[in-house]
Design an enzyme around this catalytic site. Structure first.
Site, PDB file in Angstrom:
ATOM      1  N   GLU A 363       0.764  -1.072  -0.082  1.00  0.00           N
ATOM      2  CA  GLU A 363      -0.138  -0.017   0.016  1.00  0.00           C
ATOM      3  C   GLU A 363       0.762   1.348  -0.088  1.00  0.00           C
ATOM      4  O   GLU A 363       0.611   2.308   0.627  1.00  0.00           O
ATOM      5  CB  GLU A 363      -1.015  -0.068   1.235  1.00  0.00           C
TER       6      GLU A 363
HETATM    7  N1  COS Z   1      -5.796  11.480  -3.164  1.00  0.00           N
HETATM    8  C1  COS Z   1      -6.648  11.919  -4.322  1.00  0.00           C
HETATM    9  N2  COS Z   1      -5.883  12.284  -5.232  1.00  0.00           N
HETATM   10  C2  COS Z   1      -4.733  11.902  -5.516  1.00  0.00           C
HETATM   11  C3  COS Z   1      -3.769  11.340  -4.486  1.00  0.00           C
HETATM   12  C4  COS Z   1      -4.558  11.237  -3.285  1.00  0.00           C
HETATM   13  N3  COS Z   1      -3.873  10.379  -2.252  1.00  0.00           N
HETATM   14  N4  COS Z   1      -2.717  11.190  -4.897  1.00  0.00           N
HETATM   15  C5  COS Z   1      -2.543  11.587  -6.235  1.00  0.00           C
HETATM   16  N5  COS Z   1      -4.053  12.134  -6.430  1.00  0.00           N
HETATM   17  C6  COS Z   1      -4.167  12.788  -7.842  1.00  0.00           C
HETATM   18  C7  COS Z   1      -3.299  14.148  -7.922  1.00  0.00           C
HETATM   19  O1  COS Z   1      -4.044  15.068  -7.536  1.00  0.00           O
HETATM   20  C8  COS Z   1      -3.552  13.959  -9.744  1.00  0.00           C
HETATM   21  O2  COS Z   1      -4.578  14.502 -10.123  1.00  0.00           O
HETATM   22  P1  COS Z   1      -4.866  16.107 -10.531  1.00  0.00           P
HETATM   23  O3  COS Z   1      -3.807  16.255 -11.686  1.00  0.00           O
HETATM   24  O4  COS Z   1      -6.352  16.404 -10.852  1.00  0.00           O
HETATM   25  O5  COS Z   1      -4.568  16.956  -9.335  1.00  0.00           O
HETATM   26  C9  COS Z   1      -3.361  12.579  -9.914  1.00  0.00           C
HETATM   27  O6  COS Z   1      -3.874  11.971  -8.881  1.00  0.00           O
HETATM   28  C10 COS Z   1      -2.005  12.180 -10.322  1.00  0.00           C
HETATM   29  O7  COS Z   1      -1.177  12.424  -9.281  1.00  0.00           O
HETATM   30  P2  COS Z   1       0.502  12.621  -9.409  1.00  0.00           P
HETATM   31  O8  COS Z   1       0.551  13.682 -10.559  1.00  0.00           O
HETATM   32  O9  COS Z   1       0.932  13.221  -8.169  1.00  0.00           O
HETATM   33  O10 COS Z   1       0.842  10.989  -9.793  1.00  0.00           O
HETATM   34  P3  COS Z   1       2.271  10.561  -9.799  1.00  0.00           P
HETATM   35  O11 COS Z   1       2.550   9.591 -11.114  1.00  0.00           O
HETATM   36  O12 COS Z   1       3.253  11.569  -9.483  1.00  0.00           O
HETATM   37  O13 COS Z   1       2.238   9.444  -8.573  1.00  0.00           O
HETATM   38  C11 COS Z   1       2.051   8.724  -6.229  1.00  0.00           C
HETATM   39  C12 COS Z   1       1.703   9.813  -7.476  1.00  0.00           C
HETATM   40  C13 COS Z   1       3.565   8.417  -6.357  1.00  0.00           C
HETATM   41  C14 COS Z   1       1.801   9.352  -5.042  1.00  0.00           C
HETATM   42  C15 COS Z   1       1.291   7.376  -6.714  1.00  0.00           C
HETATM   43  O14 COS Z   1       1.436   6.874  -7.849  1.00  0.00           O
HETATM   44  C16 COS Z   1       1.171   6.495  -5.548  1.00  0.00           C
HETATM   45  O15 COS Z   1       0.806   6.518  -4.521  1.00  0.00           O
HETATM   46  N6  COS Z   1       2.090   5.341  -5.785  1.00  0.00           N
HETATM   47  C17 COS Z   1       2.096   3.980  -5.104  1.00  0.00           C
HETATM   48  C18 COS Z   1       0.987   3.211  -5.351  1.00  0.00           C
HETATM   49  C19 COS Z   1       1.173   2.227  -4.164  1.00  0.00           C
HETATM   50  O16 COS Z   1       0.605   2.489  -3.032  1.00  0.00           O
HETATM   51  N7  COS Z   1       1.188   0.984  -4.608  1.00  0.00           N
HETATM   52  C20 COS Z   1       1.006  -0.001  -3.939  1.00  0.00           C
HETATM   53  C21 COS Z   1       0.103  -1.057  -4.399  1.00  0.00           C
HETATM   54  S1  COS Z   1      -1.360  -1.458  -3.623  1.00  0.00           S
HETATM   55  S2  COS Z   1      -0.767  -2.965  -2.562  1.00  0.00           S
END
Ligand code: COS
Length: 380
Positions: A363
């Site tokens: 996660e």
């Molecule tokens: N809640 C709501 N929206 C979110 C969010 C959150 N926690 N995190 C990101 N977003 C939204 C952003 O606001 C953006 O939307 P807008 O352009 O409309 O503002 C969109 O999602 C894309 O976000 P961002 O540009 O930040 O994407 P990135 O590719 O830079 O990645 C991370 C963001 C690294 C935070 C994300 O890819 C992530 O959480 N990765 C890990 C995933 C994970 O937990 N994997 C484990 C698998 S599940 S066991």
């Protein structure tokens, strides 16, 4: 500011503690060794409402808040983190996602059996080449009018084989990047949907983790969650809450190891006295206790933020980042306090140490949590 939980919250905590001792503790070592899914125990947890803790009673859930959910997760995790991850995924990823963003028909058809534990859910985001970099989805959901055709592979899926309902993230419009991603409800048994081999894991070995393969699986349009292109936001919002569940799991693993180490230190003798009387051991116990208390406050704070409708993106990430480190540090020290016995399976702490590691990975890894927190604290 009130740092105490009330009598009714204590009752929930006690019920989970009793369940863990009576139902999860027996056989926990064997299930770990044999990688055996806790089928009977999951069934009983469903009957007690542990699998749909936060779901509205009108869909068959317990209708409780996140803080109460966290209290339950902590107690289950002290004893059996394999069982608690099954509970966490079902509650905070699958049920919460469906209840918050699903249609009425989706809730009736899918949420109701998931909330009661009649069915188990899985959340399918990670892929062989898209774990932390979650926008790089290679799984495709091609729009065919009234249905999608799903193709691709998902990796490391908790409840991979035991689930019947899968929330699958897939790319529909690659030219739109993350804005082209959808979340689809997939049922076990749909033609073309295959469960891959079970992973042989370091920890949480009682939970079943599989890859999933989709070959031209036909998914009706009504199984899409939210608007076209909402899938990535769905995954992010859902994971934000999921991280509180995993933080509570990490807290429970740490607290379970600490409680065992404290008891052991007060019985085991060396150099003519209980080892708890030696400063080397006392100081370890102090550090463990202090770290756990700090982790607990962060976990409860994240749960409260969610329950009070505040932004909990940073608080859930901080809770998971910190609690998972505490789980790792505490379990390593618990093994050290147990000495040679700590290295032996029947004393439990080596299992807790192995289980702790995944809380820094799934996660969202600790590094991802730092990315999330940094974006929040530097946001103008
Ligand atoms: N809640 C709501 N929206 C979110 C969010 C959150 N926690 N995190 C990101 N977003 C939204 C952003 O606001 C953006 O939307 P807008 O352009 O409309 O503002 C969109 O999602 C894309 O976000 P961002 O540009 O930040 O994407 P990135 O590719 O830079 O990645 C991370 C963001 C690294 C935070 C994300 O890819 C992530 O959480 N990765 C890990 C995933 C994970 O937990 N994997 C484990 C698998 S599940 S066991």
């Amino acid at each position: 500011m009130d740092f105490q939980i009330n009598e009714e919250q204590k009752m929930i905590q006690q019920a989970a503690r009793d369940f863990a001792q009576i139902e999860l503790f027996p056989g926990v070592i064997e299930r770990d060794e044999q990688q055996a899914f806790p089928e009977e125990q999951v069934k009983k947890m469903g009957e007690l409402g542990f699998l749909g803790m936060m779901v509205d009673p009108k869909y068959g859930g317990r209708g409780l808040d996140t803080l109460r959910y966290v209290l339950m997760m902590e107690e289950l995790s002290k004893v059996d983190a394999s069982s608690s991850v099954i509970v966490s995924v079902n509650n905070s990823l699958v049920c919460w996602g469906l209840e918050t963003f699903g249609t009425e028909a989706q809730k009736e058809k899918y949420l109701r059996p998931l909330a009661s534990g009649a069915k188990i859910g899985a959340f399918c985001l990670s892929e062989p080449e898209a774990g932390s970099d979650a926008t790089s989805q290679k799984t495709t959901a091609i729009d065919k009018g009234d249905h999608y055709i799903l193709n691709g592979t998902k990796n490391w899926i908790t409840n991979g084989n035991s689930a019947s309902v899968y929330l699958v993230i897939a790319q529909t419009h690659p030219e739109k990047g993350y804005k082209g991603i959808n979340a689809l409800i997939v049922e076990k048994g749909m033609p073309g949907f295959e469960i891959g081999p079970k992973e042989n894991k370091l920890g949480i070995r009682g939970s079943d983790t599989h890859s999933l393969i989709f070959n031209d699986v036909k998914i009706p349009k009504e199984n899409r969650i939210g608007e076209d292109g909402f899938g990535f936001k769905f995954a992010m919002k859902t994971l934000t809450g999921g991280r509180i569940g995993i933080a509570a799991q990490a807290l429970g693993i740490a607290a379970g190891a600490y409680e065992m180490a404290k008891e052991y230190a007060q019985q085991r003798k060396a150099f003519g006295t209980e080892i708890a009387n030696h400063q080397a051991i006392r100081f370890k116990l102090v550090d463990m206790h202090t770290q756990i208390e700090a982790a607990r406050l962060l976990v409860y704070k994240a749960a409260k933020d969610k329950d009070e409708g505040k932004n909990y993106v940073a608080s859930s990430a901080m809770a998971k980042l910190f609690a998972s480190q505490v789980a790792m540090d505490t379990t390593i020290e618990a093994v050290q306090i147990f000495g040679g016995n700590g290295f032996v399976k029947e004393y439990h702490v080596e299992r807790l140490m192995r289980d702790a590691k995944i809380t820094q990975i799934y996660e969202g890894t600790s590094e991802i949590q730092k990315m999330v927190i940094s974006r929040e604290i530097l946001r103008k």
